[in-house]
Design an enzyme around this catalytic site. Structure first.
Site, PDB file in Angstrom:
ATOM      1  N   ARG A  63       1.404  -1.037   0.078  1.00  0.00           N
ATOM      2  CA  ARG A  63       0.046   0.215   0.297  1.00  0.00           C
ATOM      3  C   ARG A  63       0.901   1.004  -0.252  1.00  0.00           C
ATOM      4  O   ARG A  63       0.800   2.267   0.406  1.00  0.00           O
ATOM      5  CB  ARG A  63      -1.076   0.256   0.961  1.00  0.00           C
ATOM      6  CG  ARG A  63      -2.160  -0.898   1.232  1.00  0.00           C
ATOM      7  CD  ARG A  63      -3.316  -0.176   0.452  1.00  0.00           C
ATOM      8  NE  ARG A  63      -4.297  -1.250   0.455  1.00  0.00           N
ATOM      9  CZ  ARG A  63      -4.711  -1.350   1.404  1.00  0.00           C
ATOM     10  NH1 ARG A  63      -5.285  -0.471   2.153  1.00  0.00           N
ATOM     11  NH2 ARG A  63      -5.759  -2.372   1.592  1.00  0.00           N
ATOM     12  N   ARG A 119      -3.025   7.005   1.308  1.00  0.00           N
ATOM     13  CA  ARG A 119      -3.353   8.228   1.870  1.00  0.00           C
ATOM     14  C   ARG A 119      -2.380   8.937   2.898  1.00  0.00           C
ATOM     15  O   ARG A 119      -2.610  10.222   3.415  1.00  0.00           O
ATOM     16  CB  ARG A 119      -4.572   8.263   2.909  1.00  0.00           C
ATOM     17  CG  ARG A 119      -5.890   8.146   1.520  1.00  0.00           C
ATOM     18  CD  ARG A 119      -7.290   7.717   2.171  1.00  0.00           C
ATOM     19  NE  ARG A 119      -6.655   6.176   3.205  1.00  0.00           N
ATOM     20  CZ  ARG A 119      -7.228   5.622   3.906  1.00  0.00           C
ATOM     21  NH1 ARG A 119      -8.714   6.042   3.873  1.00  0.00           N
ATOM     22  NH2 ARG A 119      -7.540   4.327   3.873  1.00  0.00           N
ATOM     23  N   ASP A 178      -6.908  -2.349  -7.349  1.00  0.00           N
ATOM     24  CA  ASP A 178      -7.152  -2.502  -6.151  1.00  0.00           C
ATOM     25  C   ASP A 178      -7.204  -4.399  -6.501  1.00  0.00           C
ATOM     26  O   ASP A 178      -7.946  -4.732  -7.115  1.00  0.00           O
ATOM     27  CB  ASP A 178      -8.520  -2.123  -4.700  1.00  0.00           C
ATOM     28  CG  ASP A 178      -8.895  -2.553  -3.977  1.00  0.00           C
ATOM     29  OD1 ASP A 178      -8.003  -2.098  -2.950  1.00  0.00           O
ATOM     30  OD2 ASP A 178      -9.756  -3.396  -3.762  1.00  0.00           O
ATOM     31  N   TYR A 192     -14.640 -11.238   0.432  1.00  0.00           N
ATOM     32  CA  TYR A 192     -15.285 -10.175   0.166  1.00  0.00           C
ATOM     33  C   TYR A 192     -16.955 -10.388  -0.908  1.00  0.00           C
ATOM     34  O   TYR A 192     -17.779  -9.699  -0.471  1.00  0.00           O
ATOM     35  CB  TYR A 192     -14.606  -9.019  -0.635  1.00  0.00           C
ATOM     36  CG  TYR A 192     -13.557  -8.590   0.515  1.00  0.00           C
ATOM     37  CD1 TYR A 192     -13.698  -7.418   1.144  1.00  0.00           C
ATOM     38  CD2 TYR A 192     -12.321  -8.867   0.171  1.00  0.00           C
ATOM     39  CE1 TYR A 192     -13.058  -6.930   1.602  1.00  0.00           C
ATOM     40  CE2 TYR A 192     -11.078  -8.372   1.295  1.00  0.00           C
ATOM     41  CZ  TYR A 192     -11.788  -7.398   1.584  1.00  0.00           C
ATOM     42  OH  TYR A 192     -10.709  -6.846   2.516  1.00  0.00           O
TER      43      TYR A 192
END
Ligand code: CP3
Length: 348
Positions: free
Chosen positions: A25, A29, A74, A150
């Site tokens: 990652r 952010r 992703d 998921y």
């Protein structure tokens, strides 16, 4: 020929001047530059806009000087291409109509990746052009068990009750779903290899939630099928493959039988112990606790040196044990990368 060959050499357990370093990652952010791009667009649009996806993929190379670039995307992108609706909200991913019946599984498609997700391959093309083989480019996909979690839970889960209900009550139904996802992921990763990525990483993040026998039947079998179906090229020369599982300690020896060249391990296991348990024929990646980057540059340096000492040269890739957290101070991410690059020369 890649100019910075450390990562690919370490994956093959060849000698390197120091352990290569990158972060899961790494385009995320915690970087103000990433947040500036994200402020202009939502996450999925960012994934589907090759110019922007390539731009954020390159940020960690330019800002921190990591040894590899991972394409920005992703693991849920192929799930959307299989026919499920996907949204990324503040609380994480949300998939519409979670899978519960055989009818829903039959309706899912095994998409042609280049046709249904052209933006992924355009992003790879832009990255290859920008990088000019300066550092390796990493491609990736989610593994069947993790993607199924998921698809069945409808999003992130605390105890994975929905997928495990299916596993214990209707195992053949879950196997049908896992088969279908495997077919899609084999095409997806082979298309990335065709497009020129230098390493592929399979994320089976949640397979560590399974008991060992269930891990073998519902996760390992499919990891193996995928690794054995990749067009990796000749042994020792082709594209290496890495397997990441969060909570790998109880199943490490089994993971080593998946066909991966690299095991990407979490921080709950000592790296030296992991090495003793899997032997010398496989590379290990990791394994600093992502929360260690919330400490100080000094505590980070100490821990990095300790991991490097345990990694002991060949066949170790420095990384975190899971993705970097959004609240990580950039100077701490920098301390991690810098300490890894200094190596252990100055440790007594
Ligand atoms: O490593 C990289 O820099 C490449 C990009 C990458 C992302 N997700 C970007 C992302 C990769 C390799 C992933 C993998 C991924 N995605 C995994 C497997 C590895 C892991 O970390 O466990 C999983 C389980 C996902 C699913 C996912 N995507 C979740 C649970 C979330 C929400 C949690 C979060 O961190 O926000 C995402 C969104 C996501 N994927 C973000 C990023 C940078 C944050 C979205 C944003 O910008 O707001």
């Amino acid at each position: 020929m890649i100019h910075n060959e450390r990562l690919v050499r370490a994956c093959r357990r060849q000698e390197v001047d120091r352990a290569p370093v990158w972060m899961m990652r790494q385009a995320g952010r915690y970087l103000p530059e990433y947040r500036a791009v994200r402020a202009r667009t939502d996450f999925l649009t960012l994934c589907k806009t090759p110019e922007l996806a390539a731009e954020v993929s390159l940020q960690p190379l330019e800002i921190l000087g990591v040894d590899a670039v991972i394409m920005f995307s992703d693991i849920l992108i192929p799930v959307e291409a299989m026919g499920m609706s996907l949204e990324l909200t503040e609380k994480g991913p949300v998939l519409g109509d979670p899978i519960r019946t055989s009818g829903q599984i039959e309706k899912l498609i095994v998409p042609d990746p280049v046709e249904r997700t052209p933006f992924v391959f355009e992003t790879i093309r832009l990255l290859k052009n920008a990088l000019r083989d300066e550092v390796p480019l990493i491609g990736f996909a989610g593994a069947p068990y993790t993607l199924a979690s998921y698809m069945i839970e409808g999003g992130t889960s605390r105890n994975f009750a929905a997928i495990k209900t299916l596993m214990y009550r209707e195992p053949e139904l879950l196997h049908r779903l896992l088969e279908k996802i495997s077919d899609a992921i084999i095409l997806y990763l082979n298309a990335q290899i065709e497009a020129g990525v230098h390493l592929v990483q399979l994320f089976d993040t949640w397979a560590g939630e399974l008991g060992p026998e269930y891990y073998e039947e519902f996760a390992l079998e499919y990891e193996r099928k995928i690794f054995s179906s990749l067009h990796r090229g000749p042994e020792g020369l082709g594209v290496p493959a890495a397997l990441y599982i969060n909570g790998c300690s109880a199943i490490l020896e089994k993971m080593a039988e998946s066909g991966a060249n690299v095991l990407s391990i979490d921080w709950r296991i000592d790296l030296a112990e992991a090495r003793r348990r899997v032997g010398n024929s496989i590379a290990l990646q990791g394994n600093l606790d992502p929360c260690a980057l919330l400490g100080t540059p000094e505590t980070i340096r100490t821990q990095v040196k300790e991991i490097l000492r345990k990694g002991a040269g060949a066949g170790h890739i420095m990384n975190l044990g899971h993705g970097i957290l959004p609240m990580t101070p950039v100077e701490n991410a920098r301390a991690f990368i810098d300490a890894a690059k200094e190596g252990i020369r100055e440790v007594a």
